[in-house]
Design a protein around this motif. Structure first.
Motif, short mmCIF file in Angstrom:
data_model
loop_
_atom_site.label_atom_id
_atom_site.label_comp_id
_atom_site.label_asym_id
_atom_site.label_seq_id
_atom_site.Cartn_x
_atom_site.Cartn_y
_atom_site.Cartn_z
N ARG A 34 0.83 -1.21 0.00
CA ARG A 34 0.00 0.00 0.00
C ARG A 34 0.87 1.26 0.00
N THR A 35 1.95 1.23 0.78
CA THR A 35 2.82 2.42 0.85
C THR A 35 3.48 2.69 -0.50
N CYS A 36 3.85 1.63 -1.21
CA CYS A 36 4.47 1.81 -2.52
C CYS A 36 3.48 2.40 -3.52
N TYR A 37 2.25 1.88 -3.48
CA TYR A 37 1.23 2.37 -4.42
C TYR A 37 0.90 3.83 -4.14
N GLU A 38 0.78 4.17 -2.84
CA GLU A 38 0.48 5.55 -2.50
C GLU A 38 1.63 6.48 -2.86
N LYS A 39 2.86 6.00 -2.76
CA LYS A 39 4.02 6.81 -3.12
C LYS A 39 4.07 7.06 -4.63
N LEU A 40 3.75 6.01 -5.41
CA LEU A 40 3.74 6.16 -6.87
C LEU A 40 2.56 7.00 -7.34
N GLY A 41 1.44 6.84 -6.67
CA GLY A 41 0.25 7.59 -7.04
C GLY A 41 -0.56 6.97 -8.15
N ARG A 42 -0.04 5.93 -8.78
CA ARG A 42 -0.75 5.24 -9.85
C ARG A 42 -0.03 3.94 -10.15
N CYS A 43 -0.64 3.09 -10.95
CA CYS A 43 -0.02 1.85 -11.37
C CYS A 43 1.08 2.13 -12.39
N ILE A 44 2.21 1.46 -12.27
CA ILE A 44 3.31 1.69 -13.21
C ILE A 44 2.97 1.21 -14.62
N HIS A 45 1.92 0.38 -14.73
CA HIS A 45 1.52 -0.13 -16.04
C HIS A 45 0.38 0.66 -16.65
N SER A 46 0.04 1.81 -16.05
CA SER A 46 -1.11 2.57 -16.53
C SER A 46 -1.02 2.97 -18.00
N PRO A 47 0.17 3.25 -18.55
CA PRO A 47 0.21 3.56 -19.99
C PRO A 47 -0.26 2.40 -20.87
N ALA A 48 -0.15 1.17 -20.36
CA ALA A 48 -0.53 0.01 -21.16
C ALA A 48 -1.96 -0.46 -20.89
N HIS A 49 -2.65 0.19 -19.96
CA HIS A 49 -4.01 -0.24 -19.63
C HIS A 49 -4.95 -0.14 -20.81
N ALA A 50 -4.80 0.94 -21.56
CA ALA A 50 -5.71 1.14 -22.70
C ALA A 50 -5.56 0.04 -23.73
N ALA A 51 -4.38 -0.57 -23.78
CA ALA A 51 -4.14 -1.64 -24.75
C ALA A 51 -4.56 -3.00 -24.22
N GLY A 52 -5.13 -3.02 -22.98
CA GLY A 52 -5.62 -4.28 -22.42
C GLY A 52 -4.59 -5.06 -21.63
N TYR A 53 -3.55 -4.38 -21.10
CA TYR A 53 -2.53 -5.10 -20.33
C TYR A 53 -3.14 -5.73 -19.08
N GLU A 54 -2.74 -6.98 -18.78
CA GLU A 54 -3.16 -7.66 -17.57
C GLU A 54 -1.94 -8.27 -16.89
N TRP A 55 -1.82 -8.03 -15.57
CA TRP A 55 -0.72 -8.60 -14.80
C TRP A 55 -0.88 -10.12 -14.73
N LYS A 56 0.25 -10.83 -14.86
CA LYS A 56 0.22 -12.29 -14.80
C LYS A 56 1.13 -12.78 -13.69
N PHE A 57 0.74 -13.90 -13.09
CA PHE A 57 1.54 -14.50 -12.02
C PHE A 57 2.94 -14.80 -12.56
N PRO A 58 4.01 -14.34 -11.87
CA PRO A 58 5.36 -14.36 -12.47
C PRO A 58 6.10 -15.70 -12.39
N TYR A 59 5.54 -16.71 -11.72
CA TYR A 59 6.29 -17.96 -11.52
C TYR A 59 5.55 -19.14 -12.13
N GLN A 60 6.33 -20.11 -12.58
CA GLN A 60 5.77 -21.37 -13.07
C GLN A 60 5.58 -22.33 -11.90
N GLU A 61 4.71 -23.31 -12.07
CA GLU A 61 4.41 -24.24 -11.00
C GLU A 61 5.65 -25.02 -10.56
#
Length: 322
Positions: A34-61
């Motif tokens: 929460r502190t990191c998000y409040e410090k940034l003020g927005r998602c770092i991926h916001s420029p890609a939101h309009a293109a449909g960017y979705e965060w994915k789980f970073p590790y394989q099983e």
């Protein structure tokens, strides 16, 4: 498996643990402290939101294993769990196929004796320290005093309270509190919630009592029409269901608060550790006598209520028998 515990924060890159306050971008699902998000003020991926960017789980099983302390999935390449911080045992030390044989040969008497003596076995000790610190104090009370007060159910309750502490939650489903209502709290000697829920149950039974007064023609019967009584009955039924659900969700938390208050009083009266734990064991634990006592109280209250009924008892008996 949980989607975010153990994953790196998109702001600082540090793992998100069970103790962290996690926020998620509503547009792409990226997790942050929460502190990191409040410090940034927005998602770092916001420029890609309009293109449909979705965060994915970073590790394989195949990169993950289950932490024996907290039960969450963490990276097998690290020595400590990214979720709770506990040290991970070597892989292969416990084979899944051997679980049934281990459970069959498990010495439960020794296990509970260790709890009564305050010698909490690993990995529970590591989980407690992750939740309550190195001093293993919950609500300012030592683990040994909690074990002495709760009794034989201490392993189950302390594990639940560890999870509640790590997730910053007051919710832990108790089917005993859900199904048995106030009698669960009488059984566990949690007097304030016990009498509170008992009073609430009696209050929500008011439509039934009013109906009995009207049927018998009591002079104490309130002047409610049938439609008003029916509406009151429906409202009380809904509130009774809501009360039952809340009781099941917060029953263990209410027991924790009640137990903590009694333990503190005993600590003030008995500073000697050995004497204090003897008193905690005597005054804690469970009580079937309290359950039967509450049933006797309900019987007395029911008998007293019959004195308020009107003269037309036959009408009530006809409804009961017919």
């Amino acid at each position: 498996m949980p989607k975010y515990y153990g994953c790196p924060c998109e702001g600082c890159g540090q793992p998100l643990t069970l103790r962290d306050d996690i926020v998620v971008c509503p547009d792409c699902g990226a997790p942050y402290h929460r502190t990191c998000y409040e410090k940034l003020g927005r998602c770092i991926h916001s420029p890609a939101h309009a293109a449909g960017y979705e965060w994915k789980f970073p590790y394989q099983e195949n990169e993950l294993r289950t932490c024996p302390s907290c039960g969450e999935r963490t990276l097998r390449s690290e020595e400590h769990c990214r979720c709770c911080g506990a040290k991970l045992p070597p892989e292969g030390a416990e084979q899944p196929n051997d679980r049934a044989e281990e459970e069959q040969n498990f010495d439960y008497a020794s296990f509970y004796r260790q709890f009564e003596e305050g010698n909490v076995p690993d990995p529970l000790k590591e989980a407690y320290q992750a939740a309550f610190g190195k001093e293993e104090q919950m609500d300012g009370i030592s683990c040994k005093d909690w074990n002495a007060y709760i009794g034989r159910s201490a392993p189950s309750y302390m594990t639940t309270y560890s999870r509640m502490e790590l997730t910053h939650s007051k919710i832990a489903m108790s089917f005993s509190a859900l199904l048995f209502g106030p009698f669960y709290f009488f059984y566990r000697k949690a007097w304030k919630p016990a009498f509170g829920f008992l009073f609430a149950e009696l209050l929500l039974s008011a439509p039934y009592f009013i109906d009995m007064l009207q049927i018998t023609g009591s002079s104490l019967s309130p002047g409610l029409s049938n439609s008003a009584l029916l509406m009151l009955s429906r409202v009380c039924s809904f509130l009774g269901f809501l009360l039952m659900v809340l009781r099941g969700m917060y029953g263990k938390w209410l027991y924790r608060k009640s137990a903590a208050a009694r333990i503190r009083r005993i600590q003030n009266e008995f500073p000697d550790a050995e004497q204090r734990r003897a008193v905690l064991s005597a005054q804690g634990g469970t009580s079937l006598a309290a359950v039967f006592g509450s049933l006797a109280l309900l019987f007395v209250l029911g008998s007293a209520f019959t004195l308020l009924l009107g003269p037309n008892m036959q009408a009530l008996l006809d409804i009961v028998s017919g």
